[in-house]
Scaffold this active site. Structure first.
Site, PDB file in Angstrom:
ATOM      1  N   ASP A  37       0.827  -1.219   0.000  1.00 24.60           N
ATOM      2  CA  ASP A  37       0.000   0.000   0.000  1.00 24.60           C
ATOM      3  C   ASP A  37       0.858   1.264   0.000  1.00 24.60           C
ATOM      4  O   ASP A  37       1.969   1.272   0.537  1.00 24.60           O
ATOM      5  CB  ASP A  37      -0.921  -0.017   1.232  1.00 24.60           C
ATOM      6  CG  ASP A  37      -2.069   0.970   1.100  1.00 24.60           C
ATOM      7  OD1 ASP A  37      -2.337   1.438  -0.023  1.00 24.60           O
ATOM      8  OD2 ASP A  37      -2.701   1.278   2.133  1.00 24.60           O
ATOM      9  N   ASN A  91     -11.084  -2.169  -5.170  1.00 23.21           N
ATOM     10  CA  ASN A  91     -10.302  -1.318  -6.069  1.00 23.21           C
ATOM     11  C   ASN A  91     -11.002  -1.080  -7.418  1.00 23.21           C
ATOM     12  O   ASN A  91     -10.639  -0.160  -8.159  1.00 23.21           O
ATOM     13  CB  ASN A  91      -8.899  -1.898  -6.305  1.00 23.21           C
ATOM     14  CG  ASN A  91      -7.986  -1.813  -5.093  1.00 23.21           C
ATOM     15  OD1 ASN A  91      -7.093  -2.640  -4.904  1.00 23.21           O
ATOM     16  ND2 ASN A  91      -8.182  -0.807  -4.234  1.00 23.21           N
TER      17      ASN A  91
END
Ligand code: IPE
Ligand code: IPE
Ligand code: MG
Length: 249
Positions: A26, A74
């Site tokens: 991330d 996502n």
């Protein structure tokens, strides 16, 4: 096993390495933003880092690595960003297939391949198939993956088999349930690493992380490197895993 960390030497105990490392990669976007660059550039550098960490894992002899590369959630990002991510995935799959074969890496996808465009689906299936006999390391890529989704899919399949009379409800236990998960042939992660300072699981491996050691670092994924990886592994080796029992040295 000696690995150098800064000027000091980090000594990892080869007998205490995790069998399975899972990583939430991330911070690509924030890394790029902090440099005044487009998010896409962060993803580009992030992909290169992923490649390095994959081969480092292989070199260390850790047999399972799971990378969270694209979540179910996502899909709610802007279409251009999704295209960038899928394009990068394709480029790296093509570029790395030969090396993965050479290094004995088996490639496996967890998540819903069917959510991807046909050409990418076929590529993923082709690579899974051509590497399926490889035994040195399993590289598991979580793609269009969500932990809740995986559990619900498992329950559906299980219910179907009960309806067909193949399984009776009394037979259901942890071992049987696991056979319905995407990770059926993979042990639970020993260590979870999340970069970028966020302290959450973000719907990753909900069932499998039950007793996993968690390691959070503020470093953004594009800045994560071998040194940071060794630090995480070192931290893991200092942990006392009790599994609810009382520790007896
Ligand atoms: C991780 O970086 C890559 C994916 C989630 C695909 P992000 O894109 O989430 O970067 P941040 O969290 O916005 O900085
Ligand atoms: C988790 O990162 C998913 C991947 C790394 C692929 P996100 O950036 O999507 O997670 P949130 O939205 O910050 O929880
Ligand atoms: Mg993020």
């Amino acid at each position: 096993m000696k690995n150098f960390l800064n000027d000091s030497v980090i000594t990892l105990d080869p007998l205490k390495l995790p069998k399975h490392v899972a990583i939430i990669m991330d911070g690509n976007g924030r890394w790029a933003k902090s440099k005044g660059l487009p998010r896409a550039y962060g993803h580009k550098v992030g992909a290169e880092v992923a490649k390095k960490i994959i081969y480092k894992t292989r070199e260390l002899g850790i047999p399972y690595l799971t990378l969270f590369a694209f979540s179910k959630e996502n899909w709610f990002r802007p279409p251009e960003e999704i295209s960038t991510l899928l394009e990068l995935l394709k480029i790296y799959l093509d570029a790395e297939l030969e090396e993965m074969k050479k290094q004995g890496i088996r490639f496996k996808v967890i998540g819903d391949k069917a959510d991807f465009p046909k050409d990418l689906q076929e590529k993923l299936e082709f690579i899974e198939k051509t590497t399926q006999e490889n035994e040195k390391m399993v590289l598991c890529m979580a793609l269009s993956y969500g932990g809740k989704n995986e559990i619900i899919k498992a329950v559906k399949k299980l219910a179907e088999e009960i309806k067909e009379g193949k399984i009776s409800p009394e037979e259901i236990d942890e071992g049987l349930f696991r056979k319905f998960l995407d990770t059926k042939d993979i042990p639970d992660p020993d260590l979870l690493i999340r970069t970028s300072g966020e302290m959450r699981i973000s719907n990753f491996l909900l069932f499998q992380l039950a007793y996993t050691e968690l390691y959070f670092t503020p470093i953004y994924w594009p800045d994560f490197d071998e040194k940071e990886y060794l630090k995480a592994l070192y931290s893991y080796q200092q942990r006392e895993r009790r599994f609810g029992r009382i520790y007896e040295p």
